[in-house]
Design a protein around this motif. Structure first.
Motif, PDB file in Angstrom:
ATOM      1  N   UNK A 190      -6.271 -28.293  20.339  1.00  0.00           N
ATOM      2  CA  UNK A 190      -6.869 -29.401  20.345  1.00  0.00           C
ATOM      3  C   UNK A 190      -8.393 -28.947  20.041  1.00  0.00           C
ATOM      4  N   UNK A 191      -8.523 -27.566  19.611  1.00  0.00           N
ATOM      5  CA  UNK A 191      -9.905 -27.164  18.991  1.00  0.00           C
ATOM      6  C   UNK A 191     -10.128 -27.731  17.634  1.00  0.00           C
ATOM      7  N   UNK A 192     -11.385 -28.307  17.348  1.00  0.00           N
ATOM      8  CA  UNK A 192     -11.448 -28.852  16.200  1.00  0.00           C
ATOM      9  C   UNK A 192     -12.405 -27.664  15.407  1.00  0.00           C
ATOM     10  N   UNK A 193     -12.388 -27.452  13.973  1.00  0.00           N
ATOM     11  CA  UNK A 193     -13.403 -26.775  13.162  1.00  0.00           C
ATOM     12  C   UNK A 193     -14.498 -27.583  12.947  1.00  0.00           C
ATOM     13  N   UNK A 194     -15.549 -27.088  13.066  1.00  0.00           N
ATOM     14  CA  UNK A 194     -16.643 -27.792  12.742  1.00  0.00           C
ATOM     15  C   UNK A 194     -17.631 -26.945  11.781  1.00  0.00           C
ATOM     16  N   UNK A 195     -18.358 -27.673  10.772  1.00  0.00           N
ATOM     17  CA  UNK A 195     -19.158 -26.881   9.579  1.00  0.00           C
ATOM     18  C   UNK A 195     -20.307 -27.600   9.495  1.00  0.00           C
ATOM     19  N   UNK A 196     -21.311 -26.868   9.146  1.00  0.00           N
ATOM     20  CA  UNK A 196     -22.828 -27.333   8.954  1.00  0.00           C
ATOM     21  C   UNK A 196     -22.712 -27.722   7.477  1.00  0.00           C
TER      22      UNK A 196
END
Length: 371
Positions: free
Chosen positions: A3-9
């Motif tokens: 369920x974890x998403x990878x987030x990016x700036x």
């Protein structure tokens, strides 16, 4: 954890550049023009790593024609600019359309006309881009909401340009390219790497009349002789003055619009039961969404694929008060939506060079007596 998403700036420049790399872009030609230069610089700084040739042309006319040449030779190619440079590229866009050469372009918008405000933001090039190039031919125009969208729509633009052999234009804005946002990891689609290139043989006809309007595309230097001409031509690629063939070729090219309509993703929709529906496109989505969230009396429809437009949206919006929220004076998307659907669309516009914000939307709707 699944369920974890990878987030990016990521900012819009990086999103677009990464989308081009993921799409297999191998050649970029451009003349620097704020705020489109960032995408050029991004790819130039990664050219060696990803095997991309980046050429700073002597002007925008050279840049677009180099990119048409790169595409004709078989490489996925990109040209980047802003409105003033895009203006110089009109003949090239029309050349790509007549020769049915895939062409992918970035127009990062800033306030115009002329030099305008080079470091400020606007949504002023929409109708210009939709009607770009002399003559009538199909094209595909996208305007990302977020840096994530910039990645995904850039990749899709390369795919659509290849599949339909048409110009595909990515409309960015200064506020999108220069703003960083925390986004979920963009989704790379393997299918968007399809090239739709054939080998061809002795009986190859570059501009063969087909049911869907898309002719077989071979790359020069292979088995098939590839004849291409900027004059009207027959199926073999020879110049013709035969008016019956001319009529068939126009119809063939325009037939692609039917397939293109089937490629469109529905616009984002929110609270369509509300009496007031805001209409937006491109990077105004964050502000419109922020304003509408938590209000029962306001919904929205928001577009990232701005041309062509599926007219069936009319059924969902009839009987509502429709107000477009745009970074321009004349309500360009409102005009486009009206012309495609016949719906009555009012508009509020911000044209001081600043981005549309939720506070500005609320204040302006109140001033106009709409809420």
């Amino acid at each position: 954890d699944a369920n974890e998403h990878n987030y990016y700036l990521v900012n819009g420049t990086e999103g677009t550049g990464l989308g081009a790399i993921a799409a297999g872009c191998r050649f970029l030609a451009a003349y620097p023009m704020t705020p489109g230069t960032g995408v050029m610089n991004f790819l130039a700084s990664r050219a060696e790593k990803y095997g991309i040739v980046v050429e700073q042309a002597e002007d925008e006319i050279a840049a677009v024609n180099m990119v048409i040449g790169g595409s004709f030779a078989g490489a996925r190619s990109l040209v980047t600019t802003s409105g003033g440079g895009f203006a110089l590229m009109q003949e090239g866009i029309s050349l790509a359309a007549m020769t049915e050469t895939p062409l992918v372009m970035v127009d990062a918008q800033r306030p115009a006309p002329a030099t305008g405000l080079p470091t400020r933001t606007a949504q002023e090039d929409l109708l210009f881009v939709v009607h770009a190039g002399h003559g009538e031919f199909p094209k595909y125009v996208v305007a990302p909401r977020t840096p994530k969208d910039a990645f995904e729509l850039t990749e899709k633009a390369f795919y659509i340009a290849d599949k339909y052999q048409i110009p595909a234009i990515i409309l960015l804005t200064e506020s999108l390219v220069d703003s960083s946002a925390t986004v979920e990891a963009p989704i790379h689609k393997e299918e968007f790497l399809q090239r739709f290139v054939v080998e061809g043989g002795d009986h190859y006809r570059r501009f063969e009349i087909t049911e869907n309007g898309v002719s077989p595309r071979a790359i020069p230097g292979g088995k098939a002789p590839v004849r291409v001409d900027s004059d009207e031509h027959d199926e073999e690629g020879y110049i013709t003055e035969n008016l019956e063939i001319r009529k068939m070729m126009v119809q063939k090219r325009m037939k692609k619009m039917e397939g293109l309509m089937g490629e469109l993703t529905a616009p984002a929709k929110f609270n369509l039961d509300a009496p007031l529906i805001l209409i937006g496109w491109g990077d105004s989505w964050g502000a419109i969404d922020e304003f509408a969230t938590g209000r029962n009396d306001v919904g929205y429809v928001h577009y990232t694929e701005v041309f062509p437009i599926d007219p069936s949206i009319k059924q969902e919006l009839e009987g509502k008060r429709l107000v477009s929220v745009e970074g321009n004076f004349t309500g360009q998307f409102a005009s486009l939506l009206r012309s495609e659907t016949g719906l009555t669309v009012e508009h509020i516009g911000r044209y001081d060079g600043r981005p549309v914000s939720a506070n500005w939307i609320e204040k302006t709707l109140q001033e106009e007596g709409i809420i």
